[in-house]
Design a protein around this motif. Structure first.
Motif, PDB file in Angstrom:
ATOM      1  N   LYS A  89       0.813  -1.218   0.000  1.00 11.43           N
ATOM      2  CA  LYS A  89       0.000   0.000   0.000  1.00 11.43           C
ATOM      3  C   LYS A  89       0.846   1.266   0.000  1.00 11.43           C
ATOM      4  O   LYS A  89       0.397   2.317  -0.466  1.00 11.43           O
ATOM      5  CB  LYS A  89      -0.950  -0.032   1.192  1.00 11.43           C
ATOM      6  CG  LYS A  89      -1.911  -1.219   1.091  1.00 11.43           C
ATOM      7  CD  LYS A  89      -2.823  -1.375   2.285  1.00 11.43           C
ATOM      8  CE  LYS A  89      -3.693  -2.625   2.089  1.00 11.43           C
ATOM      9  NZ  LYS A  89      -4.654  -2.827   3.185  1.00 11.43           N
ATOM     10  N   ASN A  90       2.067   1.174   0.506  1.00 11.13           N
ATOM     11  CA  ASN A  90       3.009   2.286   0.484  1.00 11.13           C
ATOM     12  C   ASN A  90       4.422   1.706   0.424  1.00 11.13           C
ATOM     13  O   ASN A  90       4.908   1.164   1.425  1.00 11.13           O
ATOM     14  CB  ASN A  90       2.866   3.165   1.730  1.00 11.13           C
ATOM     15  CG  ASN A  90       1.553   3.915   1.786  1.00 11.13           C
ATOM     16  OD1 ASN A  90       1.412   4.990   1.194  1.00 11.13           O
ATOM     17  ND2 ASN A  90       0.580   3.353   2.479  1.00 11.13           N
ATOM     18  N   ALA A  91       5.060   1.786  -0.740  1.00  6.74           N
ATOM     19  CA  ALA A  91       6.414   1.253  -0.908  1.00  6.74           C
ATOM     20  C   ALA A  91       7.401   2.406  -0.748  1.00  6.74           C
ATOM     21  O   ALA A  91       7.496   3.288  -1.613  1.00  6.74           O
ATOM     22  CB  ALA A  91       6.563   0.604  -2.278  1.00  6.74           C
ATOM     23  N   ILE A  92       8.129   2.404   0.367  1.00  8.46           N
ATOM     24  CA  ILE A  92       8.893   3.590   0.752  1.00  8.46           C
ATOM     25  C   ILE A  92      10.377   3.275   0.893  1.00  8.46           C
ATOM     26  O   ILE A  92      10.767   2.316   1.569  1.00  8.46           O
ATOM     27  CB  ILE A  92       8.353   4.146   2.094  1.00  8.46           C
ATOM     28  CG1 ILE A  92       6.870   4.532   1.943  1.00  8.46           C
ATOM     29  CG2 ILE A  92       9.165   5.348   2.554  1.00  8.46           C
ATOM     30  CD1 ILE A  92       6.184   4.853   3.253  1.00  8.46           C
ATOM     31  N   SER A  93      11.191   4.109   0.248  1.00  9.17           N
ATOM     32  CA  SER A  93      12.627   4.119   0.494  1.00  9.17           C
ATOM     33  C   SER A  93      13.035   5.585   0.611  1.00  9.17           C
ATOM     34  O   SER A  93      12.286   6.481   0.214  1.00  9.17           O
ATOM     35  CB  SER A  93      13.389   3.439  -0.653  1.00  9.17           C
ATOM     36  OG  SER A  93      13.387   4.269  -1.803  1.00  9.17           O
ATOM     37  N   PRO A  94      14.224   5.868   1.156  1.00 10.44           N
ATOM     38  CA  PRO A  94      14.625   7.270   1.288  1.00 10.44           C
ATOM     39  C   PRO A  94      14.712   7.999  -0.049  1.00 10.44           C
ATOM     40  O   PRO A  94      14.511   9.212  -0.115  1.00 10.44           O
ATOM     41  CB  PRO A  94      16.003   7.176   1.956  1.00 10.44           C
ATOM     42  CG  PRO A  94      15.990   5.870   2.684  1.00 10.44           C
ATOM     43  CD  PRO A  94      15.188   4.956   1.811  1.00 10.44           C
ATOM     44  N   GLN A  95      14.995   7.248  -1.125  1.00 16.33           N
ATOM     45  CA  GLN A  95      15.149   7.883  -2.432  1.00 16.33           C
ATOM     46  C   GLN A  95      13.823   7.984  -3.197  1.00 16.33           C
ATOM     47  O   GLN A  95      13.592   8.945  -3.929  1.00 16.33           O
ATOM     48  CB  GLN A  95      16.147   7.096  -3.292  1.00 16.33           C
ATOM     49  CG  GLN A  95      17.569   7.085  -2.763  1.00 16.33           C
ATOM     50  CD  GLN A  95      17.741   6.145  -1.572  1.00 16.33           C
ATOM     51  OE1 GLN A  95      17.090   5.096  -1.489  1.00 16.33           O
ATOM     52  NE2 GLN A  95      18.597   6.537  -0.642  1.00 16.33           N
ATOM     53  N   LYS A  96      12.950   6.977  -3.007  1.00 13.39           N
ATOM     54  CA  LYS A  96      11.707   6.945  -3.778  1.00 13.39           C
ATOM     55  C   LYS A  96      10.577   6.398  -2.903  1.00 13.39           C
ATOM     56  O   LYS A  96      10.730   5.362  -2.256  1.00 13.39           O
ATOM     57  CB  LYS A  96      11.873   6.073  -5.019  1.00 13.39           C
ATOM     58  CG  LYS A  96      10.617   5.974  -5.873  1.00 13.39           C
ATOM     59  CD  LYS A  96      10.876   5.169  -7.128  1.00 13.39           C
ATOM     60  CE  LYS A  96       9.598   4.960  -7.948  1.00 13.39           C
ATOM     61  NZ  LYS A  96       8.979   6.252  -8.345  1.00 13.39           N
ATOM     62  N   ALA A  97       9.463   7.091  -2.927  1.00  8.77           N
ATOM     63  CA  ALA A  97       8.296   6.648  -2.167  1.00  8.77           C
ATOM     64  C   ALA A  97       7.104   6.534  -3.108  1.00  8.77           C
ATOM     65  O   ALA A  97       6.670   7.532  -3.688  1.00  8.77           O
ATOM     66  CB  ALA A  97       7.982   7.628  -1.042  1.00  8.77           C
ATOM     67  N   SER A  98       6.635   5.299  -3.276  1.00 12.56           N
ATOM     68  CA  SER A  98       5.414   5.071  -4.061  1.00 12.56           C
ATOM     69  C   SER A  98       4.268   4.955  -3.063  1.00 12.56           C
ATOM     70  O   SER A  98       4.094   3.918  -2.421  1.00 12.56           O
ATOM     71  CB  SER A  98       5.556   3.795  -4.892  1.00 12.56           C
ATOM     72  OG  SER A  98       6.618   3.920  -5.814  1.00 12.56           O
TER      73      SER A  98
END
Length: 268
Positions: free
Chosen positions: A210-219
């Motif tokens: 539902k929320n794919a989050i990394s420091p560089q990219k957040a979907s």
């Protein structure tokens, strides 16, 4: 004979009178006044029927056994009738009001699905509606609250978003779709509301589907796009809300995009 002075008045008592006085005035056991017991006020409406049904027919992932709800539909109807006859008033504390409306939204969404079951998506109900100017299931005024009939849209946008300044309601309202937040398998209550909403936020933001989050990219969920104005209220931001609950933090340089919304029914 003994003599007593009381409030400046000389009083003479016979032995008999003195004995009587002692009999009536001799102090009993000393007791300490008991302080009132402080307890959290119960919700004005009892949500226990829905709580039992949610525990029985909603799993830990928030997926719903709609066939099970159909077998217990009379119990669900009892709860909905209780909500209908006991609308919130301003005399209720705010948390109890919010809990009522969240439970009403979620329980009536289940009822809407049951009214049209089986369906593959709540959006399929829109094509079945034969009401002028009503094209979505959220606009159907099928919910009797007090003396009027309202819609799911009325609950979400006309009451919760309009009256209460708590963006966390977006983590609690579930429109029967896979991309929605987890449908909680317990009722919301005024006493537990704050902790329940925080738990919903944490669960939602840390679910990579539902929320794919990394420091560089957040979907992120489309919720952060659809309600972008809500997240920016009170000088806050999407970044603030993500970082409040996500274990992986983002910053102003993080590339943010929004995931496609999966409208498939949230069925087990």
């Amino acid at each position: 004979m003994k003599r007593y002075t009381q409030k400046g008045i000389l009083v003479t008592l016979t032995g008999f009178a003195l004995t009587s006085l002692v009999a009536f005035t001799e102090p009993g056991p000393v007791t300490t006044p008991t302080a009132p017991v402080m307890t959290l006020a119960a919700d004005p409406v009892d949500h226990s029927i829905y709580d039992r049904l949610a525990k029985k027919h909603i799993n830990e992932k928030g997926l719903v056994n709609y066939k099970g709800f159909r077998s217990d539909e009379k119990e669900l109807d009892k709860y909905l009738d209780l909500l209908s006859k006991n609308p919130p008033t301003d005399k209720w504390n705010q948390d109890a009001q919010i809990a009522y409306w969240i439970n009403a939204y979620n329980a009536y969404t289940i009822k809407l699905i049951l009214n049209h079951y089986p369906v593959k998506s709540i959006k399929d109900i829109g094509s079945k509606i034969k009401i002028p100017f009503v094209t979505t299931p959220w606009a159907i005024k099928f919910i009797p609250i007090g003396s009027e009939k309202i819609s799911l849209d009325n609950i979400e946008h006309g009451t919760l978003r309009k009256k209460f300044n708590d963006q966390r309601i977006h983590f609690a309202l579930v429109c029967a779709a896979r991309s929605c937040p987890r449908l909680r398998n317990e009722a919301y209550t005024g006493a537990k509301l704050d902790a329940q909403l925080d738990d919903q936020g944490s669960d939602f933001l840390n679910n990579p589907a539902k929320n794919a989050i990394s420091p560089q990219k957040a979907s992120l969920s489309k919720y952060f796009d659809w309600y972008k104005g809500d997240w920016k209220e009170d000088n806050k931001s999407i970044e603030y809300w993500v970082n409040r609950y996500s274990k992986t933090k983002i910053n102003k340089d993080t590339d943010i995009s929004f995931l496609d919304y999966n409208w498939a029914l949230n069925e087990q």
